[in-house]
Design an enzyme around this catalytic site. Structure first.
Site, mmCIF file in Angstrom:
data_model
loop_
_atom_site.group_PDB
_atom_site.id
_atom_site.type_symbol
_atom_site.label_atom_id
_atom_site.label_comp_id
_atom_site.label_asym_id
_atom_site.label_seq_id
_atom_site.Cartn_x
_atom_site.Cartn_y
_atom_site.Cartn_z
ATOM 1 N N GLY A 41 115.281 63.720 -6.770
ATOM 2 C CA GLY A 41 114.245 62.702 -6.916
ATOM 3 C C GLY A 41 114.264 61.949 -8.239
ATOM 4 N N SER A 42 115.440 61.792 -8.864
ATOM 5 C CA SER A 42 115.441 61.047 -10.127
ATOM 6 C C SER A 42 115.140 59.568 -9.897
ATOM 7 C CB SER A 42 116.766 61.231 -10.884
ATOM 8 O OG SER A 42 117.809 60.536 -10.257
ATOM 9 N N LYS A 55 118.836 61.406 5.782
ATOM 10 C CA LYS A 55 118.731 61.328 7.250
ATOM 11 C C LYS A 55 118.748 59.864 7.680
ATOM 12 C CE LYS A 55 117.988 65.668 8.187
ATOM 13 N NZ LYS A 55 118.794 66.421 9.128
ATOM 14 N N LEU A 56 119.314 59.639 8.852
ATOM 15 C CA LEU A 56 119.311 58.286 9.410
ATOM 16 C C LEU A 56 117.973 58.044 10.096
ATOM 17 C CD1 LEU A 56 121.179 55.800 9.982
ATOM 18 C CD2 LEU A 56 121.674 56.870 12.195
ATOM 19 N N ASN A 63 117.289 50.958 0.948
ATOM 20 C CA ASN A 63 118.056 52.160 0.605
ATOM 21 C C ASN A 63 118.856 51.873 -0.657
ATOM 22 O OD1 ASN A 63 119.285 54.766 0.956
ATOM 23 N ND2 ASN A 63 121.106 53.742 1.765
ATOM 24 N N HIS A 111 122.394 53.058 -2.635
ATOM 25 C CA HIS A 111 123.654 53.773 -2.408
ATOM 26 C C HIS A 111 124.464 53.731 -3.697
ATOM 27 C CE1 HIS A 111 126.831 55.541 -0.038
ATOM 28 N NE2 HIS A 111 127.673 54.698 -0.615
ATOM 29 N N ASP A 171 124.037 53.277 5.591
ATOM 30 C CA ASP A 171 124.526 52.473 4.470
ATOM 31 C C ASP A 171 124.949 51.076 4.904
ATOM 32 O OD1 ASP A 171 124.161 54.700 2.805
ATOM 33 O OD2 ASP A 171 126.156 55.461 3.266
ATOM 34 N N GLU A 191 121.141 52.910 -11.280
ATOM 35 C CA GLU A 191 120.228 53.064 -10.133
ATOM 36 C C GLU A 191 118.770 53.013 -10.593
ATOM 37 O OE1 GLU A 191 121.020 56.065 -7.103
ATOM 38 O OE2 GLU A 191 122.993 56.429 -7.965
#
Ligand code: GAR
Length: 208
Positions: free
Chosen positions: A12-13, A91-92, A107, A109, A150, A179
């Site tokens: 969870g950063s 999870k998708l 999302n 990535h 993704d 990120e």
């Protein structure tokens, strides 16, 4: 004030970076709900520390996908969530959930999509694959979520150099720094209502 739900499976950063940005008043958003499929993950603990409602929601608690989706959608509706943030959520999401929040799920990535993404590409595996490929640059992608892993219109990217003596861990650290900057910035673009999705393209309109 944009109401965010953050879905995370791990440490969870990224969640922490978003919470910090909201608490510093850098973004016009608030994390109102954190959901994880993993009951003892760092993300749920971080939510607790900041007094944010934390929910463990796993497929195993439900008889099937439809029931899981209903539980997830109910939680999002109850908390009047505007934007769903996947931050290391492994999870998708089903087509039902994607459809219900079309263009309102993001999302992050840890590479430059459309390369080094897909079903088995998460966490350290991504950085290992980048290093093995011999690529000189990697980076971060924030994209709108569609029905595939993704995949979906790209909102923002940052480039990160790959050094010749890098390990996956070194590269991951360098990418994570970016990120933590880019996700709050993108959320702020949504808070300012400056993001338009047109087919596969995302257009960012100027402020004001
Ligand atoms: C982050 O590097 C994120 O980009 C990645 O998982 C990590 C979660 O870290 N996500 C994926 O690989 C998705 N395909 P965090 O739990 O410390 O935010």
């Amino acid at each position: 004030m944009l109401r965010l739900a953050v879905l995370a499976s791990g440490g969870g950063s990224n969640l922490q970076a978003i919470i910090d940005a909201t608490e510093r008043g850098e973004i016009d958003a608030r994390v109102v709900l954190v959901i994880s499929n993993n009951s003892d993950c760092g993300a749920l603990a971080r939510a607790g520390k900041h007094g944010i409602e934390a929910l463990h929601l796993s497929g195993r608690q439900f008889p099937g996908q439809a029931e899981f989706d209903a539980g997830l959608l109910e939680a999002l509706a109850e908390h009047e969530v505007d934007l769903v943030i996947l931050a290391g959520y492994m999870k998708l999401l089903s087509p039902t959930v994607v459809k219900a929040y079309r263009n309102r799920i993001l999302n992050i990535h840890p590479a430059l999509l459309p390369c080094f993404g897909g079903r088995e590409m998460y966490g350290m595996r991504v950085h290992q694959a980048v290093i093995e490929s011999g690529a000189k640059f990697s980076g971060v992608t924030v994209h709108v979520v569609d029905e595939k892993y993704d995949h979906g219109p790209i909102v923002a990217q940052r480039v990160v150099p790959v050094h010749q003596d890098d390990t996956a861990e070194n590269l991951a650290q360098r990418v994570l720094i970016q990120e933590h900057k880019i996700y709050p910035q993108v959320i702020q673009l949504f808070a300012e209502n400056r993001v338009r999705v047109e087919g596969n393209h995302v257009r960012i309109h100027s402020a004001g």
